[in-house]
Design an enzyme around this catalytic site. Structure first.
Site, PDB file in Angstrom:
ATOM      1  N   LYS A   1      87.885  24.473 112.918  1.00  0.00           N
ATOM      2  CA  LYS A   1      87.234  23.554 111.971  1.00  0.00           C
ATOM      3  C   LYS A   1      88.170  22.462 111.494  1.00  0.00           C
ATOM      4  O   LYS A   1      87.731  21.342 111.237  1.00  0.00           O
ATOM      5  CB  LYS A   1      86.660  24.330 110.780  1.00  0.00           C
ATOM      6  CG  LYS A   1      85.423  25.131 111.145  1.00  0.00           C
ATOM      7  CD  LYS A   1      84.552  25.373 109.933  1.00  0.00           C
ATOM      8  CE  LYS A   1      83.253  26.041 110.334  1.00  0.00           C
ATOM      9  NZ  LYS A   1      82.563  26.660 109.224  1.00  0.00           N
TER      10      LYS A   1
ATOM     11  N   LYS B   1      78.972  29.028 121.099  1.00  0.00           N
ATOM     12  CA  LYS B   1      78.068  29.905 120.350  1.00  0.00           C
ATOM     13  C   LYS B   1      76.954  29.103 119.681  1.00  0.00           C
ATOM     14  O   LYS B   1      77.150  27.920 119.357  1.00  0.00           O
ATOM     15  CB  LYS B   1      78.843  30.749 119.344  1.00  0.00           C
ATOM     16  CG  LYS B   1      79.300  30.022 118.137  1.00  0.00           C
ATOM     17  CD  LYS B   1      79.860  30.948 117.068  1.00  0.00           C
ATOM     18  CE  LYS B   1      80.249  30.065 115.893  1.00  0.00           C
ATOM     19  NZ  LYS B   1      80.864  30.690 114.781  1.00  0.00           N
TER      20      LYS B   1
ATOM     21  N   LYS C   1      74.874  26.594 113.383  1.00  0.00           N
ATOM     22  CA  LYS C   1      74.195  25.659 112.478  1.00  0.00           C
ATOM     23  C   LYS C   1      74.798  24.272 112.572  1.00  0.00           C
ATOM     24  O   LYS C   1      74.150  23.285 112.281  1.00  0.00           O
ATOM     25  CB  LYS C   1      74.397  26.098 111.015  1.00  0.00           C
ATOM     26  CG  LYS C   1      73.710  27.358 110.643  1.00  0.00           C
ATOM     27  CD  LYS C   1      74.011  27.728 109.190  1.00  0.00           C
ATOM     28  CE  LYS C   1      74.975  28.879 109.155  1.00  0.00           C
ATOM     29  NZ  LYS C   1      74.697  29.910 108.178  1.00  0.00           N
TER      30      LYS C   1
HETATM   31  P1  TYM Z   1      77.837  32.392 108.981  1.00  0.00           P
HETATM   32  O1  TYM Z   1      77.069  31.823 107.845  1.00  0.00           O
HETATM   33  O2  TYM Z   1      78.451  31.433 109.953  1.00  0.00           O
HETATM   34  O3  TYM Z   1      76.953  33.406 109.801  1.00  0.00           O
HETATM   35  C1  TYM Z   1      76.254  34.480 109.202  1.00  0.00           C
HETATM   36  C2  TYM Z   1      76.260  35.685 110.132  1.00  0.00           C
HETATM   37  O4  TYM Z   1      75.676  35.349 111.392  1.00  0.00           O
HETATM   38  C3  TYM Z   1      76.572  35.696 112.448  1.00  0.00           C
HETATM   39  N1  TYM Z   1      76.432  34.718 113.534  1.00  0.00           N
HETATM   40  C4  TYM Z   1      76.222  35.027 114.819  1.00  0.00           C
HETATM   41  N2  TYM Z   1      76.081  36.208 115.448  1.00  0.00           N
HETATM   42  C5  TYM Z   1      75.862  36.185 116.791  1.00  0.00           C
HETATM   43  N3  TYM Z   1      75.767  35.033 117.519  1.00  0.00           N
HETATM   44  C6  TYM Z   1      75.904  33.817 116.923  1.00  0.00           C
HETATM   45  N4  TYM Z   1      75.798  32.692 117.626  1.00  0.00           N
HETATM   46  C7  TYM Z   1      76.150  33.783 115.511  1.00  0.00           C
HETATM   47  N5  TYM Z   1      76.328  32.766 114.616  1.00  0.00           N
HETATM   48  C8  TYM Z   1      76.508  33.362 113.412  1.00  0.00           C
HETATM   49  C9  TYM Z   1      77.955  35.647 111.819  1.00  0.00           C
HETATM   50  O5  TYM Z   1      78.877  36.423 112.540  1.00  0.00           O
HETATM   51  C10 TYM Z   1      77.681  36.186 110.436  1.00  0.00           C
HETATM   52  O6  TYM Z   1      77.691  37.599 110.436  1.00  0.00           O
HETATM   53  N6  TYM Z   1      82.190  33.494 106.786  1.00  0.00           N
HETATM   54  C11 TYM Z   1      80.833  33.953 107.007  1.00  0.00           C
HETATM   55  C12 TYM Z   1      80.079  34.254 105.719  1.00  0.00           C
HETATM   56  C13 TYM Z   1      80.764  35.223 104.826  1.00  0.00           C
HETATM   57  C14 TYM Z   1      80.886  36.629 105.020  1.00  0.00           C
HETATM   58  C15 TYM Z   1      81.600  37.111 103.889  1.00  0.00           C
HETATM   59  C16 TYM Z   1      80.478  37.513 106.021  1.00  0.00           C
HETATM   60  C17 TYM Z   1      81.362  34.908 103.654  1.00  0.00           C
HETATM   61  N7  TYM Z   1      81.864  36.056 103.087  1.00  0.00           N
HETATM   62  C18 TYM Z   1      81.906  38.444 103.741  1.00  0.00           C
HETATM   63  C19 TYM Z   1      80.788  38.861 105.875  1.00  0.00           C
HETATM   64  C20 TYM Z   1      81.493  39.323 104.746  1.00  0.00           C
HETATM   65  C21 TYM Z   1      80.067  32.879 107.746  1.00  0.00           C
HETATM   66  O7  TYM Z   1      80.368  31.728 107.644  1.00  0.00           O
HETATM   67  O8  TYM Z   1      78.988  33.369 108.432  1.00  0.00           O
END
Ligand code: TYM
Length: 339
Positions: free
Chosen positions: A115, A201, A204
């Site tokens: 990023k 991947k 969003k």
């Molecule tokens: P975020 O918002 O990017 O994504 C949310 C969840 O979706 C999963 N994910 C995917 N899984 C499979 N294939 C994909 N293409 C894909 N894109 C997204 C992510 O792995 C995630 O589980 N940093 C985290 C949010 C967060 C968090 C936490 C997660 C903040 N604090 C504490 C777990 C525990 C994030 O940006 O996820």
């Protein structure tokens, strides 16, 4: 068991989020709460400010995302649903853990490298310390399991490292403060890829909306996106090994298998030898069938803003009550007096 996970309320909930994480959140809610455990799921609005953002959009997306999560099957009566902003203990614990996290650990995070890109000097400090807040998110509640997609595995390992070092540095061996959280990653949908490029991947932040299926897409849009998805000219193989080197085909078959609750082998057993002319419409119809009801519920829920706000407020209250004791113990362990 104590289950904790989060999602950033930026943009739409997409199929990668759903298959990689949210579906497991729902499955864990159904299993764990029946056995007396707790599930806490939150919208990571504090994380969302690590990148440039529009404040009005963040508030609107937070409401949309909670509506989408409830539409996917999360039940505010059984799971604790909230946004981080309602629980200042997340940010407080992050500060306390900043004393334990090492610069070198954060420098190795692939998300930071991706990023920030070449512009590290111009990246926000929040983007760099993002994984410490993520560690605080789960350690605050003594999470035992964290259901996430593969891309969050490294952040979870860092949370374990921080917990371990804090326990070593500030606790006695027989009374560690923090539970080491275990990631829970679904093997068949750990990483759903872009529909336009099977090596990236689904995300969003991809500028092309054609690269992802949003949980809010209409049936027509879903069919259109699947039809236009990138593929290769070969028919589908009959065995899994035949998908190697064919990232787009592999991704579409994985999506089919995950959506149908089946396996890649079983899907190839059915479609092996067929071209995409037959497979794509079948995949599109499966997606429409499974996502249609979620979409309908979402459209109804998103209108009731007072109800959505009430879910977040009540969830926030419950989360604060669960988090405060660990935060207090952290202050105590560090020798910080609080009146
Ligand atoms: P975020 O918002 O990017 O994504 C949310 C969840 O979706 C999963 N994910 C995917 N899984 C499979 N294939 C994909 N293409 C894909 N894109 C997204 C992510 O792995 C995630 O589980 N940093 C985290 C949010 C967060 C968090 C936490 C997660 C903040 N604090 C504490 C777990 C525990 C994030 O940006 O996820």
């Amino acid at each position: 068991m104590r289950i904790v996970s989060g999602i950033q309320p930026t943009g739409n909930l997409h199929l990668g989020n759903y298959l990689g994480a949210i579906r497991n959140w729902v499955a864990m809610q159904d299993k764990v709460t029946a056995e007396g455990g707790e599930c806490l799921y939150f919208l990571a609005d504090l994380h969302a400010i690590s990148m440039p953002h529009v404040p009005a959009d963040l508030a609107a997306n937070t409401r949309e995302m909670i509506a989408a999560l409830v539409a996917c099957g999360l039940d505010p009566e059984r799971s604790i649903l909230f946004n981080q902003g309602q629980v200042p203990q997340h940010a407080e614990l992050q500060w306390l853990l900043n004393g334990t996290a090492r610069m070198g650990w954060l420098n190795r995070m692939t998300q930071w490298k991706d990023k920030a890109g070449k512009n590290r000097e111009g990246a926000s400090v929040a983007l760099f310390t993002y994984p410490v807040l993520q560690a605080a998110d789960v350690l605050l509640y003594q999470a035992t399991h964290v259901p996430v997609g593969e891309d969050q595995k490294q952040h979870l390992e860092l949370a374990r490292d921080i917990a371990q070092k804090f326990n070593n540095d500030f606790c006695t061996e027989d009374a560690p403060l923090f539970t080491l959280p275990a990631p829970f990653i679904p093997p068949e949908a750990a990483r759903i890829m872009s529909l336009r490029d099977g090596t990236q991947k689904m995300s969003k932040s991809d500028p092309s909306d054609m690269s992802r299926i949003n949980m809010t897409d209409s049936a027509d849009t879903i069919m259109q996106k699947v039809k236009k998805a990138k593929t290769d000219p070969e028919p589908l193989p009959s065995e899994k090994a035949g998908l190697e080197g064919r990232p787009e085909a592999k991704n579409l078959v994985a999506i089919y298998a995950a959506m149908a609750g089946s396996t890649v082998d079983a899907v190839l057993g059915e479609f092996g030898g067929e071209g995409f002319g037959k497979f794509k419409p079948a995949l599109g119809e499966l997606l429409v069938e499974k996502l249609g009801p979620i979409n309908e519920r979402f459209l109804a829920l998103r209108e009731d803003i007072p109800a959505l706000d009430a879910i977040l407020r009540k969830g926030g209250e419950k989360a604060r009550a669960l988090g405060i004791p660990t935060l207090q113990k952290t202050y105590d362990a560090l020798g910080i007096m609080r009146g």
